[in-house]
Write an enzyme that holds these catalytic residues in place. Structure first.
Site, short mmCIF file in Angstrom:
data_model
loop_
_atom_site.label_atom_id
_atom_site.label_comp_id
_atom_site.label_asym_id
_atom_site.label_seq_id
_atom_site.Cartn_x
_atom_site.Cartn_y
_atom_site.Cartn_z
N ASP A 78 0.83 -1.21 0.00
CA ASP A 78 0.00 0.00 0.00
C ASP A 78 0.87 1.26 0.00
O ASP A 78 0.57 2.23 -0.70
CB ASP A 78 -0.91 0.01 1.23
CG ASP A 78 -2.17 -0.83 1.05
OD1 ASP A 78 -2.53 -1.11 -0.10
OD2 ASP A 78 -2.77 -1.21 2.07
N VAL A 79 1.91 1.25 0.80
CA VAL A 79 2.78 2.43 0.88
C VAL A 79 3.45 2.70 -0.47
O VAL A 79 3.45 3.83 -0.96
CB VAL A 79 3.83 2.25 1.99
CG1 VAL A 79 4.84 3.40 1.96
CG2 VAL A 79 3.16 2.18 3.36
#
Length: 392
Positions: A180-181
């Site tokens: 996600d990051v």
């Protein structure tokens, strides 16, 4: 585009993205992380939530003052308005926001916004300058479009878990939602480039990113090795496939990270440990040799390191230019950054006196301003200010 922010508290907004208006229809982590980075640089970010709110508001513990620290991690500097897209009046409010928007970010299931008339083909006809950024799990077309977009699924499917963990253990998930990051960072960069391109073309465009391709890109040398040789990299625990010594080594009271990326650093390490002759040993004179003969070299290094504490070696190695670091927990990581003269967190206070600690924007600018204007908003907190701004 408008240079007038929706809340009086943000008058005089500055930063390299001052005047850019972002509608954040995304939830959870990747999209909100991207939009928070944009907000740090001065963009006005309006977080459009369902009446139930972003689900990470309920992801606790941990919490502070009754607020989820997960939600707080990626939502500072934003204003929240709750809109039911199934409600005609709320859709009219969203349309009014779109008139002023430069960027829309969303992570609905592919095609999910079409039933509300909020898909890119429809909106691009009305708002040709709109940059429409979409994030999915496994692509917006083909069979992957039907798959749910959870970080752990992409960690497994991409091969990240296969190369993470002990050689004789199970594939292991990373300790943070790293897919996600990385995806959020890719989307953030794409939005910045699209804004730059629009300055000359006058046109918006559709940006589509997904967790799967972001993680394959984020696997860098591991993916390159697989693509070029057809062989999958293996799990090596804390070892590096191409560098040694590079990782944790035992000392008298724990472990320390040592990272030697070239022969000069290795020679300085050997001298600091009192075994300069090791750098001249034919087995270890080159990186290829050190990789081939890891086990005896590790035994020698840990024999020497075992004579002193981690704190001693950390200071001694830094003194002679050997890259090294302690192995901290996360609180220790924040403290270590402060010891190095960094300011890793900022404290954001609300009007009611509650506050939230937020991890600082990681890039410093020599002229332009990075700002921390407001704590993560409560659900629908800014409705009145936003509606006044829209004059709805």
């Amino acid at each position: 585009m408008t240079t007038t922010p929706p809340t009086g508290s943000e008058q005089g907004l500055s930063g390299p993205l001052a005047g850019v208006v972002v509608l954040d229809l995304s939830r959870v982590l990747a999209g909100p992380y991207a939009t928070m980075l944009l907000s740090d640089l001065g963009a006005t970010v309006i977080k459009v939530e369902s009446p139930q709110g972003d689900e990470t508001r309920t992801w606790r513990p941990p919490e502070r003052d009754g607020e989820s620290t997960y939600f707080q991690s990626v939502n500072r500097n934003k204003q929240s308005i709750a809109l039911d897209l199934g409600d005609e009046q709320d859709r009219e409010t969203l349309e009014a926001l779109l008139v002023r928007a430069d960027v829309l970010v969303e992570n609905f299931k592919p095609g999910g916004l079409a039933r509300f008339g909020l898909d890119y083909p429809t909106l691009s006809e009305k708002y040709p300058g709109l940059i429409y950024a979409s994030l999915s799990g496994f692509g917006h077309e083909g069979p992957g479009a039907k798959l749910p977009g959870y970080d752990v699924l992409a960690q497994g499917a991409s091969g990240l878990m296969h190369v993470t963990g002990s050689p004789d253990g199970e594939p292991t998930k990373a300790g943070v939602a790293v897919v996600d990051v990385i995806s959020g960072l890719h989307l953030y960069g794409a939005v910045l480039a699209a804004l730059y391109e629009r300055a000359s073309s006058g046109k918006g465009q559709h940006l589509t990113a997904n967790l799967m391709l972001s993680m394959l890109s984020g696997l860098v040398n591991q993916t390159s090795a697989a693509a070029n040789t057809g062989n999958s990299p293996r799990r090596m625990g804390n070892e590096h496939p191409s560098l040694f010594p590079y990782g944790p080594f035992r000392t008298a009271d724990g472990e320390i990270i040592i990272a030697c990326g070239n022969n000069g650093q290795f020679a300085r390490l050997c001298t600091a440990l009192g075994c300069p002759e090791a750098a001249e040993d034919s087995r270890w004179q080159t990186m290829a040799g050190r990789n081939e003969h890891r086990d005896p070299l590790r035994d020698l290094l840990e024999e020497k390191l075992g004579q002193q504490s981690s704190e001693h070696w950390s200071a001694a190695l830094r003194e002679v230019g050997v890259p090294s670091a302690p192995i901290n927990d996360v609180v220790g990581g924040l403290d270590f950054a402060r010891q190095l003269g960094m300011e890793p967190t900022v404290e954001l206070t609300r009007e009611d006196g509650t506050s939230a600690a937020s991890v600082a924007h990681p890039v410093k600018w020599s002229r332009s301003e990075v700002s921390y204007r407001s704590a993560p908003p409560r659900l629908d907190e800014n409705r009145e200010q936003i509606l006044r701004w829209l004059q709805v």
